[in-house]
Design an enzyme around this catalytic site. Structure first.
Site, PDB file in Angstrom:
ATOM      1  N   SER A 206     -17.944  33.702   8.886  1.00 27.01           N
ATOM      2  CA  SER A 206     -17.261  33.355   7.760  1.00 27.01           C
ATOM      3  C   SER A 206     -17.363  34.112   6.430  1.00 27.01           C
ATOM      4  O   SER A 206     -16.469  34.366   5.845  1.00 27.01           O
ATOM      5  CB  SER A 206     -17.457  31.758   7.458  1.00 27.01           C
ATOM      6  OG  SER A 206     -18.735  31.635   7.159  1.00 27.01           O
ATOM      7  N   HIS A 234     -13.733  29.017  12.208  1.00 22.63           N
ATOM      8  CA  HIS A 234     -12.800  30.219  11.544  1.00 22.63           C
ATOM      9  C   HIS A 234     -11.704  30.757  12.510  1.00 22.63           C
ATOM     10  O   HIS A 234     -11.445  31.960  12.505  1.00 22.63           O
ATOM     11  CB  HIS A 234     -13.585  31.193  10.520  1.00 22.63           C
ATOM     12  CG  HIS A 234     -14.056  30.480   9.526  1.00 22.63           C
ATOM     13  ND1 HIS A 234     -13.425  30.222   8.263  1.00 22.63           N
ATOM     14  CD2 HIS A 234     -15.295  29.902   9.274  1.00 22.63           C
ATOM     15  CE1 HIS A 234     -14.172  29.830   7.509  1.00 22.63           C
ATOM     16  NE2 HIS A 234     -15.603  29.511   7.881  1.00 22.63           N
ATOM     17  N   LYS A 265      -9.833  23.148   8.398  1.00 20.47           N
ATOM     18  CA  LYS A 265      -9.334  24.297   7.888  1.00 20.47           C
ATOM     19  C   LYS A 265      -8.052  24.554   8.213  1.00 20.47           C
ATOM     20  O   LYS A 265      -7.139  23.889   7.676  1.00 20.47           O
ATOM     21  CB  LYS A 265     -10.431  25.366   8.212  1.00 20.47           C
ATOM     22  CG  LYS A 265     -11.968  25.204   7.733  1.00 20.47           C
ATOM     23  CD  LYS A 265     -12.832  26.651   8.105  1.00 20.47           C
ATOM     24  CE  LYS A 265     -14.285  26.182   7.930  1.00 20.47           C
ATOM     25  NZ  LYS A 265     -14.567  25.636   6.648  1.00 20.47           N
TER      26      LYS A 265
HETATM   27  N1  PLP Z   1     -19.104  25.844  10.742  1.00 22.45           N
HETATM   28  C1  PLP Z   1     -18.617  27.105  10.030  1.00 22.45           C
HETATM   29  C2  PLP Z   1     -18.552  28.478  10.537  1.00 22.45           C
HETATM   30  C3  PLP Z   1     -18.048  26.662   8.691  1.00 22.45           C
HETATM   31  O1  PLP Z   1     -17.420  27.648   7.852  1.00 22.45           O
HETATM   32  C4  PLP Z   1     -18.185  25.481   8.159  1.00 22.45           C
HETATM   33  C5  PLP Z   1     -17.497  25.045   6.962  1.00 22.45           C
HETATM   34  O2  PLP Z   1     -17.496  25.930   5.928  1.00 22.45           O
HETATM   35  C6  PLP Z   1     -18.741  24.388   9.078  1.00 22.45           C
HETATM   36  C7  PLP Z   1     -19.211  24.884  10.288  1.00 22.45           C
HETATM   37  C8  PLP Z   1     -18.568  23.244   8.653  1.00 22.45           C
HETATM   38  O3  PLP Z   1     -17.453  22.645   8.722  1.00 22.45           O
HETATM   39  P1  PLP Z   1     -16.887  21.268   8.035  1.00 22.45           P
HETATM   40  O4  PLP Z   1     -16.564  21.396   6.552  1.00 22.45           O
HETATM   41  O5  PLP Z   1     -15.894  20.717   9.101  1.00 22.45           O
HETATM   42  O6  PLP Z   1     -17.895  20.356   7.943  1.00 22.45           O
END
Ligand code: PLP
Length: 419
Positions: A206, A234, A265
């Site tokens: 990310s 992502h 997202k």
């Molecule tokens: N994994 C990644 C790579 C993320 O970018 C995010 C959120 O920013 C998450 C997990 C967590 O997702 P959630 O917002 O559904 O808790």
């Protein structure tokens, strides 16, 4: 006198002397050090729905938004909003329960089936967030004798999830397949036939917009009898020709053992996460995964909006193409101007600036020009690797992208980042 002390005295709130001492000696000094390091993160308050065009509090101007994970622009899609409203009417606002007590409705089971089918897997399990899905998976699957082998730049929620499990932890250098092989060899010296070796990686990272080399990881996993876990937050919904994610991008759909992803997202942007994979694993998670067992069920309106988002993606295969085309245009134009953009063909486009203060001032100057972007600095990214992470969406028009690029050119010259 500090503002918080003044406001406290004006209110009726009374803290114990112990708490006052901790606030003064510990919390305030830590807060001061964050301010002094120039890494303070302030929140801008959006007064409209999430979209490519937004308004923020204390400003009447329209802003162009380049920092949401709203990859497909579905966060304020009218069909998704209507689906959520219908679910509110039919199923109520929430369940006041965890899933296994009395928190499972027809639509929760339907969405799990839809997700499993979308990824071509046997089953799926919903969580209130992907953070929770990542908190639940490792502790449930791995025991003391097992190995978890993790990319050093994995998302914080994967790192935290791994901290909760008792398996032996090995960390490989970011996307470095030689290092991954070394770590796999180390785990392979353990001849116990019954152990699990699990490689864990983000599909798309990310902060860097870079893509995990899944075909190479699969090859190594097969050689050393390891499983692969991929976090697809992502990628789900927009990456790969039909939005099935990183494995589809590499034409290896179905070849990853376990996928975790988010509904927060591209899939409507509300909230929620899931694990999808073999039925036996999903069954075990329903029995043992602590964030599933001890946290509330997803609100029905959120479930319905995610289901509608999947409908839209399945029925309009041009949606994922649109965001990737926008990303390609943005990356090419910015690189031509002389900016360093990290990552591969992905809508996460990190514009590298290095210095934390510069990143923050740069973002402020962009805001003056009506472009909402955020500077990322330590501890979110490594020290001296500060950047502005631009996130391109299918909802951006070419004119939106051009306005953003023009503003980057102007501010970049002002700060002598480009010539
Ligand atoms: N994994 C990644 C790579 C993320 O970018 C995010 C959120 O920013 C998450 C997990 C967590 O997702 P959630 O917002 O559904 O808790």
């Amino acid at each position: 006198m500090r503002f918080w002390l003044r406001s406290l005295q004006q209110s009726s709130i009374r803290y114990s002397s112990t708490l006052n001492q901790i606030i003064d000696k510990r919390l305030n000094s830590e807060l001061d050090s964050i301010r002094q390091a120039g890494t303070w993160k302030s929140e801008r308050i959006i007064s409209t729905s999430q979209s490519a065009h937004i308004k923020v509090e204390h400003s009447t101007n329209d802003l162009l938004n380049f920092c949401a994970n709203n990859y497909l622009g579905l966060a304020n899609n009218s069909q998704i909003i209507q689906a959520a409203k219908n679910a509110l009417d039919k199923y109520g606002s929430g369940l006041s329960s965890v899933r296994f007590i009395c928190g499972t409705q027809t639509i929760h089971k339907q969405l799990e089936q839809r997700i499993a089918k979308f990824h071509q897997r046997e089953d799926a399990i919903l969580y209130i967030s992907c953070f929770d899905a990542n908190a639940g998976i490792f502790e449930t699957l791995l025991k003391e004798q097992d190995y978890i082998i993790s990319d050093e730049l994995n998302h914080a929620s994967i790192i935290d999830g791994i901290r909760l499990c008792k398996a032996k932890r090995l960390r490989y250098k970011h996307k470095d397949m030689s290092d991954l092989e070394l770590k796999l060899q180390e785990s392979f010296n353990d001849k116990n036939e019954n152990i699990i070796r699990l490689i864990a990686t983000d599909g798309v990272f990310s902060m860097d917009g870079s893509i995990a080399p899944l075909p190479d990881i699969r090859r190594l996993a097969d050689k050393y009898k390891a499983l692969i876990f991929v976090d697809e937050c992502h990628a789900t919904g927009f990456f790969g020709p039909t939005g099935r994610g990183t494995e589809e991008h590499f034409q290896m759909t179905g070849n990853i053992d376990i996928i975790n992803s988010t509904l927060g997202k591209a899939l409507g942007g509300a909230a929620g996460g899931y694990t999808t994979g073999p039925k036996a694993l999903i069954d075990l998670l329903r029995q043992r995964s602590r964030p599933y067992l001890f946290s509330n069920t997803l609100p029905p309106s959120v479930v319905a909006s995610a289901m509608k988002a999947i409908d839209l993606i399945e029925n309009d295969t041009s949606l994922p193409g649109r965001v990737l085309e926008n990303a390609k245009y943005f990356r090419t134009e910015m690189q031509t101007l002389g900016f360093q953009i990290l990552g591969d063909s992905h809508p996460i486009c990190p514009v590298m600036l290095g210095d934390a203060r510069l990143a923050s001032q740069f973002a402020d100057e962009m805001l003056k020009r009506g472009i909402y972007v955020i500077g990322f600095s330590y501890p979110v990214v490594p020290k001296d690797r500060a950047r502005i992470r631009v996130q391109v969406s299918a909802a951006h028009s070419k004119a939106d992208l051009k306005r953003c690029i023009d503003a980057f050119a102007e501010v970049g010259r002002q700060f002598k980042v480009i010539k």
